[in-house]
Write an enzyme that holds these catalytic residues in place. Structure first.
Site, PDB file in Angstrom:
ATOM      1  N   ASP A   1     -10.445 -11.661  10.811  1.00 21.90           N
ATOM      2  CA  ASP A   1      -9.408 -11.789   9.788  1.00 21.90           C
ATOM      3  C   ASP A   1      -8.057 -11.931  10.487  1.00 21.90           C
ATOM      4  O   ASP A   1      -7.326 -10.962  10.654  1.00 21.90           O
ATOM      5  CB  ASP A   1      -9.457 -10.514   8.931  1.00 21.90           C
ATOM      6  CG  ASP A   1      -8.800 -10.666   7.574  1.00 21.90           C
ATOM      7  OD1 ASP A   1      -8.461 -11.795   7.204  1.00 21.90           O
ATOM      8  OD2 ASP A   1      -8.633  -9.645   6.896  1.00 21.90           O
TER       9      ASP A   1
ATOM     10  N   GLU B   1     -10.575  -7.043  -4.516  1.00 21.84           N
ATOM     11  CA  GLU B   1     -10.402  -8.068  -3.482  1.00 21.84           C
ATOM     12  C   GLU B   1     -11.649  -8.111  -2.606  1.00 21.84           C
ATOM     13  O   GLU B   1     -11.918  -7.194  -1.847  1.00 21.84           O
ATOM     14  CB  GLU B   1      -9.163  -7.709  -2.642  1.00 21.84           C
ATOM     15  CG  GLU B   1      -8.862  -8.725  -1.568  1.00 21.84           C
ATOM     16  CD  GLU B   1      -7.576  -8.394  -0.802  1.00 21.84           C
ATOM     17  OE1 GLU B   1      -6.593  -7.965  -1.423  1.00 21.84           O
ATOM     18  OE2 GLU B   1      -7.583  -8.558   0.426  1.00 21.84           O
TER      19      GLU B   1
ATOM     20  N   ASP C   1      -0.571 -12.378   2.232  1.00 21.07           N
ATOM     21  CA  ASP C   1      -1.193 -11.326   3.041  1.00 21.07           C
ATOM     22  C   ASP C   1      -1.402 -11.933   4.436  1.00 21.07           C
ATOM     23  O   ASP C   1      -2.520 -12.261   4.837  1.00 21.07           O
ATOM     24  CB  ASP C   1      -2.515 -10.894   2.403  1.00 21.07           C
ATOM     25  CG  ASP C   1      -3.097  -9.669   3.077  1.00 21.07           C
ATOM     26  OD1 ASP C   1      -2.509  -9.204   4.069  1.00 21.07           O
ATOM     27  OD2 ASP C   1      -4.147  -9.178   2.606  1.00 21.07           O
TER      28      ASP C   1
ATOM     29  N   GLU D   1      -8.840 -13.802  -1.286  1.00 24.31           N
ATOM     30  CA  GLU D   1      -8.096 -14.037  -0.038  1.00 24.31           C
ATOM     31  C   GLU D   1      -8.788 -15.112   0.796  1.00 24.31           C
ATOM     32  O   GLU D   1      -9.985 -15.045   1.051  1.00 24.31           O
ATOM     33  CB  GLU D   1      -8.006 -12.727   0.755  1.00 24.31           C
ATOM     34  CG  GLU D   1      -7.286 -12.909   2.082  1.00 24.31           C
ATOM     35  CD  GLU D   1      -6.837 -11.593   2.697  1.00 24.31           C
ATOM     36  OE1 GLU D   1      -6.502 -10.657   1.954  1.00 24.31           O
ATOM     37  OE2 GLU D   1      -6.840 -11.513   3.935  1.00 24.31           O
TER      38      GLU D   1
ATOM     39  N   HIS E   1     -10.781 -14.056   3.893  1.00 19.68           N
ATOM     40  CA  HIS E   1     -11.991 -13.307   3.530  1.00 19.68           C
ATOM     41  C   HIS E   1     -13.079 -14.274   3.057  1.00 19.68           C
ATOM     42  O   HIS E   1     -14.259 -14.070   3.343  1.00 19.68           O
ATOM     43  CB  HIS E   1     -11.683 -12.305   2.424  1.00 19.68           C
ATOM     44  CG  HIS E   1     -10.707 -11.247   2.830  1.00 19.68           C
ATOM     45  ND1 HIS E   1     -10.327 -10.225   1.988  1.00 19.68           N
ATOM     46  CD2 HIS E   1     -10.037 -11.048   3.987  1.00 19.68           C
ATOM     47  CE1 HIS E   1      -9.452  -9.447   2.608  1.00 19.68           C
ATOM     48  NE2 HIS E   1      -9.256  -9.925   3.822  1.00 19.68           N
TER      49      HIS E   1
ATOM     50  N   HIS F   1       0.894  -1.169   0.000  1.00 17.74           N
ATOM     51  CA  HIS F   1       0.000   0.000   0.000  1.00 17.74           C
ATOM     52  C   HIS F   1       0.927   1.211   0.000  1.00 17.74           C
ATOM     53  O   HIS F   1       1.999   1.174   0.625  1.00 17.74           O
ATOM     54  CB  HIS F   1      -0.814   0.126   1.282  1.00 17.74           C
ATOM     55  CG  HIS F   1      -1.754  -0.992   1.578  1.00 17.74           C
ATOM     56  ND1 HIS F   1      -1.373  -2.116   2.254  1.00 17.74           N
ATOM     57  CD2 HIS F   1      -3.086  -1.131   1.345  1.00 17.74           C
ATOM     58  CE1 HIS F   1      -2.411  -2.910   2.413  1.00 17.74           C
ATOM     59  NE2 HIS F   1      -3.470  -2.347   1.871  1.00 17.74           N
TER      60      HIS F   1
ATOM     61  N   ASP G   1      -5.449 -13.479   9.502  1.00 17.86           N
ATOM     62  CA  ASP G   1      -4.325 -13.383   8.555  1.00 17.86           C
ATOM     63  C   ASP G   1      -3.131 -14.241   8.951  1.00 17.86           C
ATOM     64  O   ASP G   1      -1.996 -13.754   9.030  1.00 17.86           O
ATOM     65  CB  ASP G   1      -3.857 -11.919   8.426  1.00 17.86           C
ATOM     66  CG  ASP G   1      -4.800 -11.075   7.599  1.00 17.86           C
ATOM     67  OD1 ASP G   1      -5.555 -11.642   6.788  1.00 17.86           O
ATOM     68  OD2 ASP G   1      -4.784  -9.847   7.767  1.00 17.86           O
TER      69      ASP G   1
ATOM     70  N   ASP H   1      -4.545 -13.799  -2.252  1.00 17.85           N
ATOM     71  CA  ASP H   1      -3.900 -13.429  -1.001  1.00 17.85           C
ATOM     72  C   ASP H   1      -3.935 -14.685  -0.141  1.00 17.85           C
ATOM     73  O   ASP H   1      -4.992 -15.104   0.358  1.00 17.85           O
ATOM     74  CB  ASP H   1      -4.642 -12.276  -0.301  1.00 17.85           C
ATOM     75  CG  ASP H   1      -4.187 -10.926  -0.811  1.00 17.85           C
ATOM     76  OD1 ASP H   1      -3.425 -10.892  -1.794  1.00 17.85           O
ATOM     77  OD2 ASP H   1      -4.584  -9.901  -0.228  1.00 17.85           O
TER      78      ASP H   1
ATOM     79  N   ASP I   1       2.254   2.093   3.400  1.00 15.26           N
ATOM     80  CA  ASP I   1       3.177   1.176   4.091  1.00 15.26           C
ATOM     81  C   ASP I   1       4.604   1.590   3.814  1.00 15.26           C
ATOM     82  O   ASP I   1       5.465   1.494   4.674  1.00 15.26           O
ATOM     83  CB  ASP I   1       3.130  -0.273   3.565  1.00 15.26           C
ATOM     84  CG  ASP I   1       1.762  -0.841   3.432  1.00 15.26           C
ATOM     85  OD1 ASP I   1       0.909  -0.468   4.231  1.00 15.26           O
ATOM     86  OD2 ASP I   1       1.566  -1.669   2.514  1.00 15.26           O
TER      87      ASP I   1
HETATM   88  C1  XLS Z   1      -7.455  -6.521   4.436  1.00 15.32           C
HETATM   89  C2  XLS Z   1      -6.978  -6.794   3.088  1.00 15.32           C
HETATM   90  C3  XLS Z   1      -5.828  -5.909   2.635  1.00 15.32           C
HETATM   91  C4  XLS Z   1      -5.693  -5.975   1.149  1.00 15.32           C
HETATM   92  C5  XLS Z   1      -4.898  -4.880   0.545  1.00 15.32           C
HETATM   93  O1  XLS Z   1      -8.127  -7.317   5.060  1.00 15.32           O
HETATM   94  O2  XLS Z   1      -6.640  -8.139   2.997  1.00 15.32           O
HETATM   95  O3  XLS Z   1      -4.655  -6.259   3.274  1.00 15.32           O
HETATM   96  O4  XLS Z   1      -5.131  -7.183   0.739  1.00 15.32           O
HETATM   97  O5  XLS Z   1      -5.470  -3.644   0.766  1.00 15.32           O
HETATM   98 NI    NI Z   2      -5.697  -9.001   1.324  1.00 12.87          NI
HETATM   99 NI    NI Z   3      -7.421  -9.507   4.725  1.00 15.45          NI
END
Ligand code: XLS
Ligand code: NI
Ligand code: NI
Length: 437
Positions: free
Chosen positions: A307, A232, A339, A268, A271, A101, A309, A296, A104
């Site tokens: 989430d 996404e 991700d 993802e 998600h 991003h 991750d 992702d 970041d």
């Molecule tokens: C958040 C998203 C984010 C996207 C990019 O949950 O996964 O990280 O991948 O903006």
């Molecule tokens: Ni993501």
């Molecule tokens: Ni995410």
């Protein structure tokens, strides 16, 4: 430059019998699977936000991560140094891609102008490092959710000025992505959704979101950026209802607003599960619409409903993911983008290596297993036979669009009933998959 990971050498492939925690047991970049190297099948990418900006903070406490190279300031100099560290990490890991991003990589300034200047100053280092290492940008994206100005959303904000700010920020992120030779650009609708319908004009917000994306499509063309655009999907978090809730909702939105030709989906795992689907389901929905672009790669926790991750380690998950990806022709512009973040308790720099090595090995195994299942052919054969009634006779006639209701009635009246069904054999198929795991 001083090395940030002095005790870690380039991660090598040592094979399944290795006991070295900092070696690949399955990811062998040059190994050929289904006519392509693992490197080209998987197109691994390291994400800047979790891996280089993640602190390990959670709602109950601050960050725990030890990052000796970080001077703790929000300066451009620190950001430039971090960029060099990031490339040392990615190079040692041997991942061919990374993703970011805008916010970041470079600190946000007091004005958009200042933020853009900071961004350029760090992008200059990214470009140098890309050149030095050959590591490429998988996709860029704009963070349109962290700054409090986006409290009501970005493209779907009730405040037109915020929409304008978001457009300006995307414009810049597109330019930098283009400058860095990015293979794509992703739109995740951070706060594009609502908390309560009592204050929300949903139709107007969706119209605005479509306008923003059309502007991005037009600008992409104007600057000659050839990378792939992705949406996404995510169903909730941070808002109660995110507009891009799942693959089907995204596809419907894109179709409704004539955007489908310009976008593919970035799916993802975590998600998908938040949406009440499996990753396979989301990949299948995207693939069937010819819109499977990139993934992702992470995973949630069965016992935690948000989430989380986490890095993917389940071989079932990676096998099913790779089966779907291979079925739809493989990743072309997209990649397997981690991700994912290390747990708050895993606060040492070396944990970043363990996490990525594990994820890459899990996907390499998934790829090899999926290829073996495809080579074996029994699974595909089973599915094909299951639909055999559509290959000739009345089924073929229906599929070709030549059958009418009257005709089908005559057909069934003559027979009296439908021909008998056969078992779906789920358990048999689950056992079959286990033969290969
Ligand atoms: C958040 C998203 C984010 C996207 C990019 O949950 O996964 O990280 O991948 O903006
Ligand atoms: Ni993501
Ligand atoms: Ni995410």
């Amino acid at each position: 430059m001083k090395t940030a990971f002095p005790k870690i050498n380039k991660i090598a492939y040592e094979g399944p019998n290795s006991r070295h925690p900092l070696a690949f047991k399955h990811y062998n970049a040059d190994e050929i699977v289904e006519g392509k190297t693992m490197r080209d099948h998987l197109r691994f990418a390291v994400v800047y936000w979790h891996t280089f900006r993640g602190t390990g903070s959670d709602p109950f406490g601050p960050g725990t991560a030890i990052r000796p190279w970080d001077d703790g300031t929000n300066s451009v100099k620190n950001a430039q140094n971090r960029a060099r560290v990031a490339f040392e990490f990615i190079e040692k890991l041997g991942a061919p891609f990374y993703a970011w991003h805008d916010r970041d990589v470079a600190p946000e300034g007091r004005s958009l102008g200042e933020s853009n200047k900071n961004f350029d100053a760090v992008a200059k280092v990214l470009k140098e490092e890309q050149k030095r290492t050959g590591i490429k940008l998988l996709w860029g994206t704009a963070n349109l959710f962290s700054n409090p100005r986006f409290v009501h959303g970005a493209g779907t904000s009730c405040n037109a000025d915020v929409f304008a700010f978001a457009a300006a920020q995307i414009k810049k992120a597109l330019e930098v992505t283009h400058e860095l030779g990015g293979a794509g650009y992703t739109f995740w609708g951070g706060r594009e959704g609502y908390m309560t319908l009592l204050n929300t004009d949903m139709k107007r917000e969706l119209d605005h979101l479509a306008k923003l994306l059309h502007m991005a499509v037009a600008y992409k063309k104007q600057i000659g950026f050839k990378g792939q655009f992705y949406i996404e999907p995510k169903p909730k978090e941070p808002t109660k209802h995110q507009y891009d809730s799942d693959a089907a909702a995204c596809l419907n939105f894109l179709r409704e607003y004539d955007l489908l030709p310009h976008f593919k989906l970035n799916i993802e795992t975590n998600h998908a599960t938040l949406a009440g689907h499996t990753m396979q389901h989301e990949l299948e929905v995207s693939g069937a619409a010819n819109a499977l672009g990139s993934i992702d790669a992470n995973t949630g926790d069965e016992l935690l409903g948000w989430d989380t991750d986490q890095f993917p380690t389940s071989i079932y998950l990676t096998t099913h993911t790779m089966l779907a990806i291979l079925k739809y022709g493989g990743l072309t512009t997209g990649g397997v983008n981690f991700d994912a973040k290390v747990r708050r308790e895993s606060f040492e720099p070396v944990d970043l290596f363990h996490a990525h090595i594990g994820g890459m090995d899990a996907f390499a195994r998934g790829l090899k297993i999926a290829a073996a299942i495809r080579k074996d052919g029994r699974l595909a054969e089973f599915v094909k036979n299951r639909y055999a009634s559509w290959d000739s006779g009345i089924g073929a006639k229906i599929e070709s669009g030549k059958a009418t209701m009257r005709e089908l009635e005559t057909y069934i009246l003559k027979q009296g009933d439908a021909k008998t069904n056969v078992s779906g054999r789920q358990e048999f198929l689950e056992n079959l998959i286990n033969e290969f795991i």
